[in-house]
Design a protein around this motif. Structure first.
Motif, PDB file in Angstrom:
ATOM      1  N   LEU A 118       3.247  58.782  20.988  1.00  0.00           N
ATOM      2  CA  LEU A 118       3.483  57.416  21.070  1.00  0.00           C
ATOM      3  C   LEU A 118       1.848  57.013  21.210  1.00  0.00           C
ATOM      4  CD1 LEU A 118       5.115  54.912  21.657  1.00  0.00           C
ATOM      5  CD2 LEU A 118       5.113  55.693  24.070  1.00  0.00           C
ATOM      6  N   PHE A 119       1.377  55.935  20.439  1.00  0.00           N
ATOM      7  CA  PHE A 119       0.058  55.403  20.347  1.00  0.00           C
ATOM      8  C   PHE A 119       0.525  53.949  21.089  1.00  0.00           C
ATOM      9  CE2 PHE A 119       0.054  58.477  17.158  1.00  0.00           C
ATOM     10  CZ  PHE A 119      -1.223  59.257  17.455  1.00  0.00           C
ATOM     11  N   VAL A 120      -0.357  53.452  22.077  1.00  0.00           N
ATOM     12  CA  VAL A 120      -0.276  52.178  22.643  1.00  0.00           C
ATOM     13  C   VAL A 120      -1.403  51.792  22.795  1.00  0.00           C
ATOM     14  CG1 VAL A 120       1.699  52.733  23.913  1.00  0.00           C
ATOM     15  CG2 VAL A 120      -0.322  53.214  25.009  1.00  0.00           C
ATOM     16  N   ASP A 121      -1.783  50.148  22.817  1.00  0.00           N
ATOM     17  CA  ASP A 121      -3.079  49.745  22.894  1.00  0.00           C
ATOM     18  C   ASP A 121      -3.201  49.677  24.575  1.00  0.00           C
ATOM     19  OD1 ASP A 121      -3.280  49.483  20.197  1.00  0.00           O
ATOM     20  OD2 ASP A 121      -2.434  47.277  20.256  1.00  0.00           O
ATOM     21  N   GLN A 122      -2.548  49.599  25.373  1.00  0.00           N
ATOM     22  CA  GLN A 122      -2.526  49.185  26.749  1.00  0.00           C
ATOM     23  C   GLN A 122      -1.711  49.786  27.458  1.00  0.00           C
ATOM     24  OE1 GLN A 122      -2.587  45.021  27.903  1.00  0.00           O
ATOM     25  NE2 GLN A 122      -1.880  44.708  25.995  1.00  0.00           N
ATOM     26  N   THR A 123      -1.768  50.256  28.789  1.00  0.00           N
ATOM     27  CA  THR A 123      -0.877  51.210  29.512  1.00  0.00           C
ATOM     28  C   THR A 123      -1.406  50.659  31.158  1.00  0.00           C
ATOM     29  OG1 THR A 123       0.400  52.998  29.805  1.00  0.00           O
ATOM     30  CG2 THR A 123      -1.920  53.218  29.586  1.00  0.00           C
ATOM     31  N   ASP A 124      -0.555  51.323  32.006  1.00  0.00           N
ATOM     32  CA  ASP A 124      -0.750  51.393  33.334  1.00  0.00           C
ATOM     33  C   ASP A 124      -0.296  52.762  33.919  1.00  0.00           C
ATOM     34  OD1 ASP A 124       2.025  51.088  34.297  1.00  0.00           O
ATOM     35  OD2 ASP A 124       1.942  49.075  34.015  1.00  0.00           O
ATOM     36  N   GLU A 125      -0.686  53.127  35.059  1.00  0.00           N
ATOM     37  CA  GLU A 125      -0.272  54.394  35.674  1.00  0.00           C
ATOM     38  C   GLU A 125       1.404  54.577  35.613  1.00  0.00           C
ATOM     39  OE1 GLU A 125      -0.398  56.795  39.761  1.00  0.00           O
ATOM     40  OE2 GLU A 125      -2.092  55.342  39.256  1.00  0.00           O
ATOM     41  N   ASN A 126       2.010  53.559  35.951  1.00  0.00           N
ATOM     42  CA  ASN A 126       3.616  53.678  35.812  1.00  0.00           C
ATOM     43  C   ASN A 126       4.252  54.023  34.540  1.00  0.00           C
ATOM     44  OD1 ASN A 126       3.631  53.404  38.963  1.00  0.00           O
ATOM     45  ND2 ASN A 126       3.913  51.084  38.479  1.00  0.00           N
ATOM     46  N   LEU A 127       3.522  53.439  33.398  1.00  0.00           N
ATOM     47  CA  LEU A 127       4.012  53.589  32.165  1.00  0.00           C
ATOM     48  C   LEU A 127       3.700  54.839  31.630  1.00  0.00           C
ATOM     49  CD1 LEU A 127       3.604  49.974  30.407  1.00  0.00           C
ATOM     50  CD2 LEU A 127       5.702  50.915  30.878  1.00  0.00           C
ATOM     51  N   THR A 128       2.756  55.096  32.056  1.00  0.00           N
ATOM     52  CA  THR A 128       2.232  56.505  31.524  1.00  0.00           C
ATOM     53  C   THR A 128       3.083  57.639  32.168  1.00  0.00           C
ATOM     54  OG1 THR A 128      -0.088  55.829  31.448  1.00  0.00           O
ATOM     55  CG2 THR A 128       0.184  58.274  31.514  1.00  0.00           C
ATOM     56  N   GLN A 129       3.585  57.540  33.407  1.00  0.00           N
ATOM     57  CA  GLN A 129       4.367  58.462  34.020  1.00  0.00           C
ATOM     58  C   GLN A 129       5.700  58.253  33.521  1.00  0.00           C
ATOM     59  OE1 GLN A 129       3.508  60.643  36.154  1.00  0.00           O
ATOM     60  NE2 GLN A 129       5.423  61.582  35.658  1.00  0.00           N
ATOM     61  N   ALA A 130       6.161  57.129  33.209  1.00  0.00           N
ATOM     62  CA  ALA A 130       7.466  56.833  32.280  1.00  0.00           C
ATOM     63  C   ALA A 130       7.605  57.748  31.230  1.00  0.00           C
ATOM     64  CB  ALA A 130       7.632  55.449  32.412  1.00  0.00           C
ATOM     65  N   ALA A 131       6.571  57.473  30.357  1.00  0.00           N
ATOM     66  CA  ALA A 131       6.286  57.911  29.069  1.00  0.00           C
ATOM     67  C   ALA A 131       6.162  59.641  29.158  1.00  0.00           C
ATOM     68  CB  ALA A 131       4.831  57.630  28.270  1.00  0.00           C
ATOM     69  N   LEU A 132       5.824  60.190  30.117  1.00  0.00           N
ATOM     70  CA  LEU A 132       5.748  61.610  30.157  1.00  0.00           C
ATOM     71  C   LEU A 132       7.322  62.130  30.702  1.00  0.00           C
ATOM     72  CD1 LEU A 132       2.202  62.317  31.838  1.00  0.00           C
ATOM     73  CD2 LEU A 132       2.998  62.771  29.516  1.00  0.00           C
ATOM     74  N   ASN A 133       7.691  61.224  31.603  1.00  0.00           N
ATOM     75  CA  ASN A 133       9.388  61.679  31.988  1.00  0.00           C
ATOM     76  C   ASN A 133      10.200  61.475  30.988  1.00  0.00           C
ATOM     77  OD1 ASN A 133       8.251  61.882  34.496  1.00  0.00           O
ATOM     78  ND2 ASN A 133       8.534  59.996  35.563  1.00  0.00           N
ATOM     79  N   LEU A 193       2.770  51.526  19.384  1.00  0.00           N
ATOM     80  CA  LEU A 193       3.349  49.952  19.887  1.00  0.00           C
ATOM     81  C   LEU A 193       2.211  49.663  20.715  1.00  0.00           C
ATOM     82  CD1 LEU A 193       6.387  51.535  22.053  1.00  0.00           C
ATOM     83  CD2 LEU A 193       6.365  49.904  20.111  1.00  0.00           C
ATOM     84  N   THR A 194       2.017  48.149  20.716  1.00  0.00           N
ATOM     85  CA  THR A 194       1.160  47.324  21.239  1.00  0.00           C
ATOM     86  C   THR A 194       1.099  47.366  22.827  1.00  0.00           C
ATOM     87  OG1 THR A 194       1.113  45.755  19.235  1.00  0.00           O
ATOM     88  CG2 THR A 194       0.037  45.221  21.390  1.00  0.00           C
ATOM     89  N   ASN A 195       2.355  46.915  23.422  1.00  0.00           N
ATOM     90  CA  ASN A 195       2.536  47.135  24.733  1.00  0.00           C
ATOM     91  C   ASN A 195       4.023  47.408  25.069  1.00  0.00           C
ATOM     92  OD1 ASN A 195       1.882  46.602  27.414  1.00  0.00           O
ATOM     93  ND2 ASN A 195       2.048  44.381  27.188  1.00  0.00           N
TER      94      ASN A 195
END
Length: 194
Positions: free
Chosen positions: A81-96, A57-59
């Motif tokens: 999941l491979f992403v081009d950009q992220t932030d702390e909230n999205l990283t945590q959401a992905a792990l959750n 995913l790009t974003n």
């Protein structure tokens, strides 16, 4: 490495899909299916039943991550999941959401094999952790039920705790049942009579 893994690749760009599938085959995985539309993820997962889902995913956003979690049934299979950009909230959401590998800076063909191996290993580790946690919770619940059954016997028959447990155990052996089953039956009967 398990060459028999079924891998589902989710990538909207057909050229990139070819590159990813080629890289997976070069890494030794041959049972690969590609999906161009995220909207078909639910159905494809049901039909193909992959062992691992690789999503590029790009974003991403929270809704997409939630959709991925439900569609891929992250408790049943690894998700990278491979992403081009992220932030702390999205990283945590992905792990959750149960994503096994969350890789920022996009998908590099030379990193596919080690990332998927890591995702699979992490998924197996987390599944074992959940299995052990559930077993521990069940053992605690069983212990509470047995203690409650012993308490009932101690009150009704004036027995010691050891004698109450011995009675539960001998009754279980005589009936060819588990102690927890005898204890549960006693607790249920006591609840019905009170």
């Amino acid at each position: 490495m398990n060459a028999d893994l079924r891998i589902l690749v989710v990538e909207p760009n057909p050229e990139r899909v070819r590159d990813i599938v080629d890289a997976l085959r070069e890494a030794g995985w041959s049972d690969v299916k590609a999906l161009l539309q995220m909207s078909e993820l639910n159905q494809t997962v049901r039909e193909f039943s992959p062992d691992i889902v690789l999503i590029d995913l790009t974003n991403p956003d929270r809704d997409t991550l939630e959709h991925i979690s439900h569609a891929t049934e992250t408790a049943k299979r690894a998700v990278a999941l491979f992403v081009d950009q992220t932030d702390e909230n999205l990283t945590q959401a992905a792990l959750n959401a149960g994503v096994s590998a969350y890789v920022v800076d996009g998908l590099q063909m030379d990193r596919i094999k080690p990332v998927l191996q890591t995702a699979i290993a992490r998924f197996k580790m987390m599944r074992q952790f959940h299995f052990e946690l559930n077993a521990a919770k069940q053992a605690l619940e069983d212990r509470k039920t047995i203690d409650r059954a012993k308490g009932i016997l101690m009150r009704q028959r004036g027995m010691s705790e050891d004698d109450a447990y011995k009675l539960l155990r001998t009754t279980a052996m005589r009936q060819n049942r588990k102690v927890i089953d005898v204890a549960q039956a006693l607790v249920t009967a006591a609840d019905l009579l009170s």
